[in-house]
Design an enzyme around this catalytic site. Structure first.
Site, PDB file in Angstrom:
ATOM      1  CB  THR B  14      -0.900   0.025   1.260  1.00  0.00           C
ATOM      2  OG1 THR B  14      -1.647  -1.189   1.299  1.00  0.00           O
ATOM      3  CG2 THR B  14      -1.847   1.210   1.231  1.00  0.00           C
ATOM      4  CB  VAL B  15       3.114   2.720   2.540  1.00  0.00           C
ATOM      5  CG1 VAL B  15       3.825   4.053   2.695  1.00  0.00           C
ATOM      6  CG2 VAL B  15       2.015   2.576   3.599  1.00  0.00           C
ATOM      7  N   GLY B  16       4.334   1.592  -0.150  1.00  0.00           N
ATOM      8  CA  GLY B  16       5.422   1.607  -1.128  1.00  0.00           C
ATOM      9  C   GLY B  16       4.929   2.049  -2.504  1.00  0.00           C
ATOM     10  CB  THR B  17       1.904   1.108  -4.472  1.00  0.00           C
ATOM     11  OG1 THR B  17       2.171  -0.270  -4.255  1.00  0.00           O
ATOM     12  CG2 THR B  17       1.420   1.321  -5.880  1.00  0.00           C
ATOM     13  CB  ALA B  44      13.226  -5.560  -1.344  1.00  0.00           C
ATOM     14  N   GLY B 135      -0.181   8.824   9.861  1.00  0.00           N
ATOM     15  CA  GLY B 135      -0.134   8.908   8.402  1.00  0.00           C
ATOM     16  C   GLY B 135       0.270  10.243   7.819  1.00  0.00           C
ATOM     17  CB  ILE B 137      -1.133  14.236  10.935  1.00  0.00           C
ATOM     18  CG1 ILE B 137      -2.567  13.850  10.559  1.00  0.00           C
ATOM     19  CG2 ILE B 137      -1.099  15.478  11.806  1.00  0.00           C
ATOM     20  CD1 ILE B 137      -3.434  13.513  11.766  1.00  0.00           C
ATOM     21  CG  ASP B 202      -1.518   1.058  14.910  1.00  0.00           C
ATOM     22  OD1 ASP B 202      -0.546   0.792  14.180  1.00  0.00           O
ATOM     23  OD2 ASP B 202      -2.185   2.105  14.791  1.00  0.00           O
ATOM     24  CE  LYS B 206      -0.300   4.559  14.225  1.00  0.00           C
ATOM     25  NZ  LYS B 206      -1.705   4.570  13.772  1.00  0.00           N
TER      26      LYS B 206
HETATM   27  N1  NAP Z   1      -1.044   1.088   5.146  1.00  0.00           N
HETATM   28  C1  NAP Z   1      -1.054   2.216   5.796  1.00  0.00           C
HETATM   29  O1  NAP Z   1      -1.999   2.999   5.664  1.00  0.00           O
HETATM   30  C2  NAP Z   1       0.087   2.586   6.701  1.00  0.00           C
HETATM   31  C3  NAP Z   1       0.074   3.820   7.379  1.00  0.00           C
HETATM   32  C4  NAP Z   1       1.161   4.179   8.178  1.00  0.00           C
HETATM   33  C5  NAP Z   1       2.230   3.316   8.301  1.00  0.00           C
HETATM   34  N2  NAP Z   1       2.216   2.115   7.672  1.00  0.00           N
HETATM   35  C6  NAP Z   1       3.366   1.219   7.844  1.00  0.00           C
HETATM   36  O2  NAP Z   1       4.038   1.071   6.609  1.00  0.00           O
HETATM   37  C7  NAP Z   1       4.579  -0.242   6.506  1.00  0.00           C
HETATM   38  C8  NAP Z   1       4.054  -0.917   5.232  1.00  0.00           C
HETATM   39  O3  NAP Z   1       2.650  -0.965   5.286  1.00  0.00           O
HETATM   40  P1  NAP Z   1       1.778  -1.414   4.004  1.00  0.00           P
HETATM   41  O4  NAP Z   1       0.356  -1.164   4.381  1.00  0.00           O
HETATM   42  O5  NAP Z   1       2.327  -0.759   2.785  1.00  0.00           O
HETATM   43  O6  NAP Z   1       2.062  -2.984   3.967  1.00  0.00           O
HETATM   44  P2  NAP Z   1       1.680  -4.006   2.792  1.00  0.00           P
HETATM   45  O7  NAP Z   1       0.662  -3.415   1.893  1.00  0.00           O
HETATM   46  O8  NAP Z   1       1.409  -5.299   3.457  1.00  0.00           O
HETATM   47  O9  NAP Z   1       3.038  -4.116   1.961  1.00  0.00           O
HETATM   48  C9  NAP Z   1       4.187  -4.768   2.453  1.00  0.00           C
HETATM   49  C10 NAP Z   1       5.201  -4.863   1.322  1.00  0.00           C
HETATM   50  O10 NAP Z   1       6.410  -5.413   1.822  1.00  0.00           O
HETATM   51  C11 NAP Z   1       6.791  -6.509   1.014  1.00  0.00           C
HETATM   52  N3  NAP Z   1       7.488  -7.472   1.881  1.00  0.00           N
HETATM   53  C12 NAP Z   1       7.009  -8.081   3.000  1.00  0.00           C
HETATM   54  N4  NAP Z   1       7.968  -8.854   3.540  1.00  0.00           N
HETATM   55  C13 NAP Z   1       9.056  -8.756   2.751  1.00  0.00           C
HETATM   56  C14 NAP Z   1      10.361  -9.321   2.776  1.00  0.00           C
HETATM   57  N5  NAP Z   1      10.739 -10.151   3.759  1.00  0.00           N
HETATM   58  N6  NAP Z   1      11.239  -8.978   1.812  1.00  0.00           N
HETATM   59  C15 NAP Z   1      10.886  -8.111   0.831  1.00  0.00           C
HETATM   60  N7  NAP Z   1       9.656  -7.560   0.760  1.00  0.00           N
HETATM   61  C16 NAP Z   1       8.766  -7.868   1.702  1.00  0.00           C
HETATM   62  C17 NAP Z   1       5.517  -7.058   0.422  1.00  0.00           C
HETATM   63  O11 NAP Z   1       5.819  -7.742  -0.762  1.00  0.00           O
HETATM   64  P3  NAP Z   1       4.674  -8.316  -1.747  1.00  0.00           P
HETATM   65  O12 NAP Z   1       4.080  -7.067  -2.407  1.00  0.00           O
HETATM   66  O13 NAP Z   1       5.391  -9.167  -2.688  1.00  0.00           O
HETATM   67  O14 NAP Z   1       3.680  -9.010  -0.845  1.00  0.00           O
HETATM   68  C18 NAP Z   1       4.749  -5.758   0.175  1.00  0.00           C
HETATM   69  O15 NAP Z   1       5.123  -5.180  -1.040  1.00  0.00           O
HETATM   70  C19 NAP Z   1       4.201  -0.948   7.801  1.00  0.00           C
HETATM   71  O16 NAP Z   1       5.251  -0.800   8.728  1.00  0.00           O
HETATM   72  C20 NAP Z   1       2.988  -0.165   8.289  1.00  0.00           C
HETATM   73  O17 NAP Z   1       2.835  -0.206   9.695  1.00  0.00           O
HETATM   74  C21 NAP Z   1       1.180   1.745   6.864  1.00  0.00           C
END
Ligand code: NAP
Ligand code: NAP
Lengths: 435, 435
Positions: B14-17, B44, B135, B137, B202, B206
């Site tokens: 979600t975030v990386g994209t 990665a 997020g 803020i 969670d 924070k």
């Molecule tokens: N989502 C939010 O709104 C939000 C808000 C604030 C903070 N965060 C934080 O941001 C971080 C990411 O959240 P997210 O929601 O983006 O998570 P997510 O959608 O589950 O994405 C995780 C990504 O990491 C990859 N990944 C997982 N394990 C891996 C490994 N061992 N080696 C390489 N790649 C790996 C996954 O690969 P695949 O794509 O191949 O599965 C996926 O691309 C977390 O720490 C979360 O707490 C998220």
């Protein structure tokens, strides 16, 4: 950073005094947090014989601002005299001497910022101006740094506390404009000469700065549409209320699809349901919509000694970091090796406690006795309620309790839980009054 | 800065994209504003065969995070995989390679931050983590930079959107906890495994980060009092309402007079009159009281692709500035030489217009005809009112008008002003719907 940074201050009025007090009071805290140590070197005032707060460093006073800027021990110049003439000269001279500038002067930057920002760039010496917009609210840093990855779609701000106070009193107390203005002056919320506040220009200056940061070009104030609150009458406020709106002096900045920028300041109707409508008194708020961030809002004190000084000090620390070879401590947390948490048992608030009891006579008395023995005051009880099933034997009983230590409450609840008529562990919510 | 900065990304969820999209979409804007130009070098992921958004740079994908950290073209490592094991290894390796880290991982920093911050300091290489709390803020920057001159007296935050959404639905729609949770999951506001959201951890992670920033010492999560929302029942919400409160999952951080720090997370009753009580849905808010700044509040989206990416990108730019010899453009405004304002005549909103008219038959019709000829729609008229003197000849008449260009309105009002029955210049208020 091992060097102590020399501050030169122009102006020792409301804000200048606040800056000096804050740097004194929190000197250790700031230097622990950031590695930045500051020292006040020279201070310019208009009248050297005026009486000053107890302990003010009058030995550093001068009536010639050049003494401040040219002092070789002054590394950073903080301009807090106001106005657009002498203040311009001070900022110009400081930049030419490659001394970073911190200022809270929105009129100066909105009216004559173009030349000063150009000089700043030429001399590779920054101007910091967090205090110029919305006092203690870090809106400049938000736009400049935190939203740097966003196209700013809109900003809407209530950024003149005086006008906002007057409109609120017209709304809530039904005062006319002249009475509300008079009251604001008596309370010190409006200057003796409130012109720039009530004619919208103080707010417009701030909006110009926000728009300049967001869209990156200088805006000529002559091109900006500005109306003040003098034309607002009780009847408009009445109608607004009837139609579901509130009258606020609002600044709107918005980028159109073709890249042109809309900017205006005027009394406007805003929906009662919008969070900006509840910004009252001398408070300020700015709502920002970024293309990535979505909607956000910053709220706080828009003026006054402490809040404005808070922003000036933040800018001083930022300017100081520019001098450090390393980036300073920021990011290298924690800065202390240890600290102490308050045990949860020692924290205190009022409470709401829900008991699951057997519906029989004397239950309230039994619980109330145990609470009384423990010295915990009861501010209300709500007798058996069972919304799901009015005939059930087990019912919920609610107690509101006065402030006490959580440890005492916990121990007392254990005793109560042991009663035959209490069927499960009591559920506790804190009542947070949030000041 | 003339160098292009190489970004290494671990995680493309979600975030990386969102980070990748934002850096692509706003590349020019960001480099104009800051001089910082970034390029995504290596990414990665866990599963290289997963389907990705259109145009995703799959040629840069690897399943071995070491390829990212060790890539010599990678200057900054952005960790967005989540969890506290592999993520720890990535951050550790990056710091050891003296590559600044940007992360949104609150669990990692709250649980294992002590070691990482110590390493960061040892390697003189920063960890940026704006995205880890609330997020979109910019609360980390606020505490770390903007309030640097303040003793933080209290912070109170609603910083878990999932819990807040569930509580809101229990409050407004009378849903039970299980139904509200189910709904949140269906809408994508709660994960398939919502444990950390609903058990309070969670939010607690924070709060631990905010407290660490404010008071400068590492906090052991085992010492922190945390309760989740699973124990909240409809009856508690009902009672809260009856007593003038709202139930929110609240984090409280407060410094006591002896310097010890209170920190806790639990469902709490907060007064309906407090601004935090109106933080609904997945929104987050943090109230901060500083000894200089006084009360302030930050409100916005606490999670999601765009808002979280906004904070990550801000951190990337900040990390990039650390590489620049000069301080970058910041402070050297404006960055564009010219831009164009929207003429006020071309801006449009609905309006409220007050006319001062002579109280005689046919007035409304005359005004309405002119408006109709101009093509301006009327959404309401309010017939003569004179609150001060019901027998007066001059009365106020109010028209609510549909959206039109201000220029058209102005011209039309001139025509109306020329009517004999209209006694003075009409007064116009915009009705701002504020989206
Ligand atoms: N989502 C939010 O709104 C939000 C808000 C604030 C903070 N965060 C934080 O941001 C971080 C990411 O959240 P997210 O929601 O983006 O998570 P997510 O959608 O589950 O994405 C995780 C990504 O990491 C990859 N990944 C997982 N394990 C891996 C490994 N061992 N080696 C390489 N790649 C790996 C996954 O690969 P695949 O794509 O191949 O599965 C996926 O691309 C977390 O720490 C979360 O707490 C998220
Ligand atoms: N007050 C606020 O809440 C607030 C909030 C945000 C921004 N600001 C901005 O901060 C600036 C200062 O405001 P303020 O309220 O602190 O003003 P103030 O109370 O009127 O103080 C002005 C100070 O400047 C000194 N001064 C004036 N002209 C001078 C000159 N030619 N040479 C040397 N010293 C001179 C005065 O000296 P004496 O003491 O001898 O008279 C006084 O100390 C303004 O630009 C204002 O817009 C103020």
């Amino acid at each position: 950073m091992n060097k102590t940074l020399g501050i030169g201050l122009a102006g020792f009025g409301t804000v200048g005094t606040g800056v000096w007090e804050t740097l004194e009071r929190n000197f250790d805290l700031i230097s622990n947090r950031t590695g930045v140590r500051t020292e006040m070197m020279r201070i310019a005032v208009r009248d050297i014989n005026k009486s000053r707060p107890e302990g003010a460093p009058v030995e550093k006073f001068t009536t010639d601002w050049k003494d401040v800027v040219n002092d070789p021990t002054v590394d950073i110049v903080v301009e807090l005299i106001g106005g657009t003439t002498t203040a311009f000269e001070i900022v110009e001279a400081a930049l030419k001497a490659r001394k970073p500038v911190v200022t809270g002067n929105k009129a100066l930057l909105a009216e004559r910022g173009k030349a000063l920002f150009a000089l700043s760039r030429e001399m590779n010496t920054p101007i910091h101006f967090e205090a110029a917009v919305a006092g203690g609210i870090p809106i400049i840093k938000a736009v400049q740094d935190s939203f740097v990855g966003n196209r700013i779609e809109t900003m809407a701000g209530i950024i003149n506390g005086t006008s906002n106070y007057i409109l609120e009193r017209m709304t809530d107390a039904g005062l006319g404009y002249p009475e509300a203005l008079k009251e604001a002056q008596e309370l010190g919320y409006a200057e003796a000469d409130p012109t720039l506040d009530v004619n919208g220009w103080d707010a417009a200056h701030k909006a110009i700065l926000l728009a300049t940061l967001s869209y990156g070009f200088s805006i000529d104030p002559a091109e900006v549409y500005v109306r003040g609150i003098e034309m607002v009458r009780g009847i408009d406020i009445e109608f607004a209320k009837r139609l579901g709106f509130v009258v606020k002096l609002l600044c709107v900045v918005r980028e159109h699809e073709n890249g042109t920028v809309e900017i205006r300041t005027q009394p406007s109707f805003i929906p009662q349901s919008h969070v900006l409508s509840s910004v009252n008194g001398v408070f300020n708020a700015v709502a920002i919509n970024g293309d990535a961030s979505g909607e956000s809002l910053f709220y706080g004190r828009g003026a006054g000694k402490g809040p404005t000084a808070s922003s000036v000090v933040a800018d001083i620390v930022e300017a100081a970091r520019g001098f450090a070879q390393e980036a300073g401590h920021r990011g290298f947390l924690p800065y202390q090796t240890e600290g102490q948490l308050v045990p949860i048992e020692d924290t205190e608030t009022p409470y709401y406690v829900r008991f699951d009891v057997t519906d029989e006579p004397g239950v309230i008395a039994k619980i109330a006795n145990i609470l009384a023995d423990a010295g915990i005051g009861i501010s209300g009880t709500h007798s058996p309620v069972n919304a799901d099933d009015p005939d059930a034997d087990f019912v919920d009983m609610v107690f509101q309790l006065h402030t006490c230590k959580f440890g005492l409450l916990k121990d007392t609840l254990k005793e109560i839980e042991a009663l035959n008529c209490v069927n499960s562990r009591p559920v506790v919510f804190r009542i947070e009054n949030l000041g």
